[in-house]
Design an enzyme around this catalytic site. Structure first.
Site, mmCIF file in Angstrom:
data_model
loop_
_atom_site.group_PDB
_atom_site.id
_atom_site.type_symbol
_atom_site.label_atom_id
_atom_site.label_comp_id
_atom_site.label_asym_id
_atom_site.label_seq_id
_atom_site.Cartn_x
_atom_site.Cartn_y
_atom_site.Cartn_z
ATOM 1 N N GLU A 184 0.814 -1.213 0.000
ATOM 2 C CA GLU A 184 0.000 0.000 0.000
ATOM 3 C C GLU A 184 0.848 1.263 0.000
ATOM 4 O OE1 GLU A 184 -3.724 2.092 2.362
ATOM 5 O OE2 GLU A 184 -2.586 0.490 3.349
ATOM 6 N N GLU A 279 -11.875 1.991 4.683
ATOM 7 C CA GLU A 279 -10.875 2.387 5.684
ATOM 8 C C GLU A 279 -10.947 3.892 5.934
ATOM 9 O OE1 GLU A 279 -6.366 1.172 6.881
ATOM 10 O OE2 GLU A 279 -6.659 2.274 5.034
#
Length: 304
Positions: A184, A279
């Protein structure tokens, strides 16, 4: 909110609230379940705590009742084994998929795989092995990886080579189990090594494994580079997992500047069958905020 904030918040939910079916209090859920979302959105613990006062198992049931088909939990690796097993059992009973959890070895957040130091690599690989066991308990397929901080004493090419080698070693652990690390790129601060989609794409191509792919977090990528759909198109081959958060604010779609309806239509048209992790935080507090969040996702969900 930084990733560690999500981990700590989720971890406290499991510790402070009831987790067994016997301890759960009734929640004020409707008897009729909502229709499933077209896109496979995945909430996390804490998003619906006001509608599910019985704890994390009750919250999973509430998520399923609202039409969510998946769930993610950054801090899963740190939860007690018995809690992992109970979560896995509940997900199976509800017919829900497990999204990402973080391969978090502690020090790898600030000290970095980019350094090439053996102790950091050893800690990373040790955590990867532990992640295999956790993944089996909750039937997870994807684990988030963050290489750590930029090493200012080394040329960028050397740092990149160090990260590629670490990812190759991690992939060797995950491949036999059909598991995938998703790297990520982040925007939390400028000291992080991994910040752009094309940079992550390059590393995945160099590793050359189905167990090393991209986690494309739309919130972070909007902050770091924008041009979301065009960037996703260029790196699509390596994208295995997507996360959501509007910008500015990192809250649900519709609270910032990103045209999520267009972005989700693009992702759907690409035939994406993976999970889109929610998220982010709730824009409003309490039960009203939780209902507003659900409505926001209904509004931008793909219409079929």
């Amino acid at each position: 909110m930084k990733r560690r904030g999500f981990i700590k918040k989720a971890g406290l939910s499991g510790v402070l609230m009831g987790v067994s079916g016997g301890l759960a209090f009734p929640s004020p859920r409707d008897n009729n379940k909502a229709d499933a979302f077209t896109m496979d959105f995945a909430p996390h613990f804490g998003m619906f705590r006001n509608h599910a006062p019985g704890g994390i198992i009750d919250e999973l049931k509430f998520m399923a009742d609202q039409g969510f088909r998946s769930f993610e939990d950054n801090g899963m690796l740190q939860r007690p084994v018995e809690i992992q097993e109970q979560i896995g059992k509940t997900l199976d009973e509800l017919g829900m998929r497990m999204g990402v959890f973080v391969i978090d070895g502690g020090d790898n957040w600030k000290v970095s795989l980019a350094t090439g130091k053996q102790e950091f690599l050893d800690n990373f690989l040790k955590t990867c092995r532990a992640a295999v066991d956790t993944a089996k308990r909750v039937n997870a397929k994807w684990m988030t990886v963050v290489p750590g901080y930029f090493e200012r004493n080394l040329p960028l090419g050397i740092q990149t080579a160090n990260v590629i080698e670490a990812m190759k070693r991690g992939a060797e652990i995950f491949e036999p189990h059909g598991l995938t690390m998703v790297m990520e790129p982040l925007s939390d601060n400028p000291d992080l090594f991994l910040r752009h989609a094309d940079q992550t794409y390059m590393i995945c191509q160099a590793v050359g494994s189905p167990s090393c792919k991209i986690l494309y977090d739309i919130y972070h990528m909007q902050r770091n580079e924008g041009n979301l759909i065009a960037t996703m198109e260029k790196t699509w081959e390596e994208i295995a997992y997507i996360q959501i958060g509007d910008n500015p604010g990192r809250k649900e779609p519709g609270t910032g500047e990103i045209n999520y309806e267009n972005v989700f239509n693009y992702i759907h048209q690409k035939g994406f069958k993976g999970i889109l992790g929610m998220e982010h935080g709730n824009a409003q507090a309490g039960k009203e905020g939780e209902l507003a969040l659900i409505e926001a996702y209904r509004k931008v969900d793909v219409k079929v």
